[in-house]
Design a protein around this motif. Structure first.
Motif, short mmCIF file in Angstrom:
data_model
loop_
_atom_site.label_atom_id
_atom_site.label_comp_id
_atom_site.label_asym_id
_atom_site.label_seq_id
_atom_site.Cartn_x
_atom_site.Cartn_y
_atom_site.Cartn_z
N SER A 88 50.39 -11.13 -20.13
CA SER A 88 51.36 -11.05 -21.23
C SER A 88 52.72 -11.44 -20.67
O SER A 88 53.38 -10.64 -20.00
CB SER A 88 51.40 -9.64 -21.81
N LEU A 89 53.12 -12.68 -20.94
CA LEU A 89 54.38 -13.19 -20.40
C LEU A 89 55.39 -13.40 -21.51
O LEU A 89 55.04 -13.67 -22.66
CB LEU A 89 54.14 -14.51 -19.66
N PHE A 90 56.66 -13.30 -21.14
CA PHE A 90 57.74 -13.50 -22.09
C PHE A 90 58.06 -14.98 -22.22
O PHE A 90 57.74 -15.80 -21.34
CB PHE A 90 59.00 -12.76 -21.63
N ASP A 91 58.74 -15.32 -23.30
CA ASP A 91 59.19 -16.71 -23.51
C ASP A 91 60.45 -16.92 -22.68
O ASP A 91 61.57 -16.93 -23.18
CB ASP A 91 59.47 -16.94 -25.00
N ALA A 92 60.24 -17.07 -21.38
CA ALA A 92 61.33 -17.24 -20.43
C ALA A 92 60.77 -17.98 -19.22
O ALA A 92 59.59 -18.33 -19.19
CB ALA A 92 61.89 -15.88 -20.01
N THR A 93 61.62 -18.21 -18.23
CA THR A 93 61.14 -18.91 -17.04
C THR A 93 60.17 -18.03 -16.25
O THR A 93 60.11 -16.81 -16.43
CB THR A 93 62.30 -19.30 -16.12
N VAL A 94 59.44 -18.67 -15.37
CA VAL A 94 58.53 -17.95 -14.49
C VAL A 94 59.30 -16.91 -13.68
O VAL A 94 58.90 -15.75 -13.56
CB VAL A 94 57.78 -18.93 -13.56
N ALA A 95 60.45 -17.32 -13.12
CA ALA A 95 61.25 -16.41 -12.31
C ALA A 95 61.70 -15.20 -13.10
O ALA A 95 61.65 -14.06 -12.61
CB ALA A 95 62.46 -17.14 -11.73
N ARG A 96 62.15 -15.41 -14.35
CA ARG A 96 62.62 -14.30 -15.16
C ARG A 96 61.49 -13.33 -15.50
O ARG A 96 61.68 -12.12 -15.58
CB ARG A 96 63.26 -14.83 -16.44
N ASN A 97 60.29 -13.86 -15.69
CA ASN A 97 59.14 -13.00 -15.95
C ASN A 97 58.83 -12.12 -14.75
O ASN A 97 58.57 -10.92 -14.89
CB ASN A 97 57.91 -13.84 -16.31
N VAL A 98 58.87 -12.69 -13.56
CA VAL A 98 58.58 -11.92 -12.35
C VAL A 98 59.70 -10.92 -12.08
O VAL A 98 59.46 -9.77 -11.68
CB VAL A 98 58.36 -12.85 -11.15
N GLU A 99 60.93 -11.33 -12.33
CA GLU A 99 62.09 -10.48 -12.08
C GLU A 99 62.12 -9.28 -13.02
O GLU A 99 62.73 -8.24 -12.70
CB GLU A 99 63.36 -11.30 -12.24
N TYR A 100 61.45 -9.37 -14.15
CA TYR A 100 61.49 -8.30 -15.14
C TYR A 100 61.04 -6.97 -14.54
O TYR A 100 61.62 -5.92 -14.82
CB TYR A 100 60.59 -8.67 -16.33
N GLY A 101 59.99 -7.02 -13.71
CA GLY A 101 59.51 -5.78 -13.10
C GLY A 101 60.56 -5.10 -12.25
O GLY A 101 60.63 -3.86 -12.18
N LEU A 102 61.42 -5.90 -11.59
CA LEU A 102 62.49 -5.33 -10.77
C LEU A 102 63.57 -4.69 -11.64
O LEU A 102 64.22 -3.73 -11.25
CB LEU A 102 63.11 -6.41 -9.90
N ARG A 103 63.76 -5.24 -12.83
CA ARG A 103 64.83 -4.76 -13.70
C ARG A 103 64.46 -3.43 -14.36
O ARG A 103 65.32 -2.56 -14.56
CB ARG A 103 65.15 -5.80 -14.78
N VAL A 104 63.19 -3.27 -14.74
CA VAL A 104 62.81 -2.07 -15.48
C VAL A 104 62.29 -0.95 -14.60
O VAL A 104 62.19 0.19 -15.04
CB VAL A 104 61.75 -2.40 -16.56
N ARG A 105 61.94 -1.26 -13.35
CA ARG A 105 61.45 -0.22 -12.45
C ARG A 105 62.38 -0.10 -11.26
O ARG A 105 62.65 -1.09 -10.58
CB ARG A 105 60.06 -0.57 -11.92
N GLN A 106 62.84 1.08 -11.00
CA GLN A 106 63.57 1.30 -9.76
C GLN A 106 62.54 1.30 -8.63
O GLN A 106 61.54 2.01 -8.72
CB GLN A 106 64.29 2.63 -9.79
N PRO A 107 62.75 0.52 -7.59
CA PRO A 107 61.81 0.55 -6.47
C PRO A 107 61.62 1.98 -5.96
O PRO A 107 62.54 2.80 -6.02
CB PRO A 107 62.46 -0.35 -5.43
N TRP A 108 60.44 2.26 -5.48
CA TRP A 108 60.06 3.65 -5.23
C TRP A 108 60.55 4.22 -3.91
O TRP A 108 60.26 5.35 -3.60
CB TRP A 108 58.55 3.80 -5.33
#
Length: 254
Positions: A88-108
């Protein structure tokens, strides 16, 4: 370690997962094999802390996850990544899709937060995104629209997105069921690389040959629970349970 102890889960009157116990170690690939409808996806959702089991205990590194408050449970959940069968990918660039996980999750952990947050590649893409796309062989498509990718490439982006924030555990639900051999091979290689980085990987799959190729341990989940959990070579070549032998040899058909 993620540990399930005597876990049962029912939807209404139907019991999907019945009295299962399972440890998942970091730095291993555990394949869960079994026919459709035996609860593999439900088991993954319980491991991912998405679904609270009807009975039993789920522990993450010794913490009973359903005995803590929601804020602490959310912090635990952020240590776990999951890749579903359909990307399930967003209508955005490949990089922005991968970066999304970094934006919504604080690294553990602070170590991971420092590594992901402070290092940026020359083109402005976070280094964690670049590394993850490199693992799945898609660095040349960083600025391409994700909607223009093939199905196999989209699944590889989905894998990279889960890998980018360096989870402690990675759960994969039939990640290559609809992919061609080339894309399947790339994802299998990425799974092994994740394991070598110390990530615990659980793969639910119908493909027993895939389980043989990549798994350190295999759990055989049939209608009445696990018939066997053990080293992949033993499960396939010298199982202890007769039902396991019949299933992996193709004699037992569901």
């Amino acid at each position: 370690m993620i540990r399930l102890s005597n876990v049962t889960h029912a939807y209404g009157e139907e019991t999907i997962v019945d009295d299962l116990s399972l440890p998942v170690e970091q730095g291993e690939v555990l394949a869960i094999i079994g026919p459709s409808g035996v609860g593999k996806t439900t088991l993954l959702r319980i491991l991912a802390l998405f679904t609270r089991p009807t009975e039993g205990t789920v522990e993450l590194d010794g913490t009973p996850v359903w005995d803590v408050d929601e804020e602490e449970r959310l912090a635990l959940r952020r240590r776990i990544g999951m890749v579903f069968q359909d990307a399930s990918l967003f209508d955005a660039t490949v990089a922005r899709n991968v970066e999304y996980g970094l934006r919504v999750r604080q690294p553990w952990s602070d170590r991971v937060r420092d590594a992901l947050g402070s290092v940026v590649a020359p083109n402005g893409t976070p280094e964690a995104v670049k590394r993850s796309l490199d693992v799945v062989g898609l660095t040349e498509k960083t600025e391409q629209s994700a909607r223009s990718l093939s199905g196999g490439e989209a699944q590889r982006v989905s894998f990279a997105r889960a890998l980018a924030y360096d989870p402690a555990y990675l759960l994969l639900d039939e990640p290559t069921s609809d992919l061609d051999p080339r894309n399947t091979s790339v994802i299998e290689e990425a799974v092994l690389e994740a394991r070598d980085r110390g990530i615990g990987v659980v793969v639910a799959t119908h493909d027993m040959h895939q389980a043989e190729r990549i798994a350190d341990r295999v759990g055989v989940l049939l209608g009445d629970g696990f018939t066997e959990i053990g080293p992949a070579e033993k499960v396939f070549d010298d199982p202890d349970d007769e039902r396991t032998r019949k299933f992996v040899s193709g004699e037992l058909v569901y």
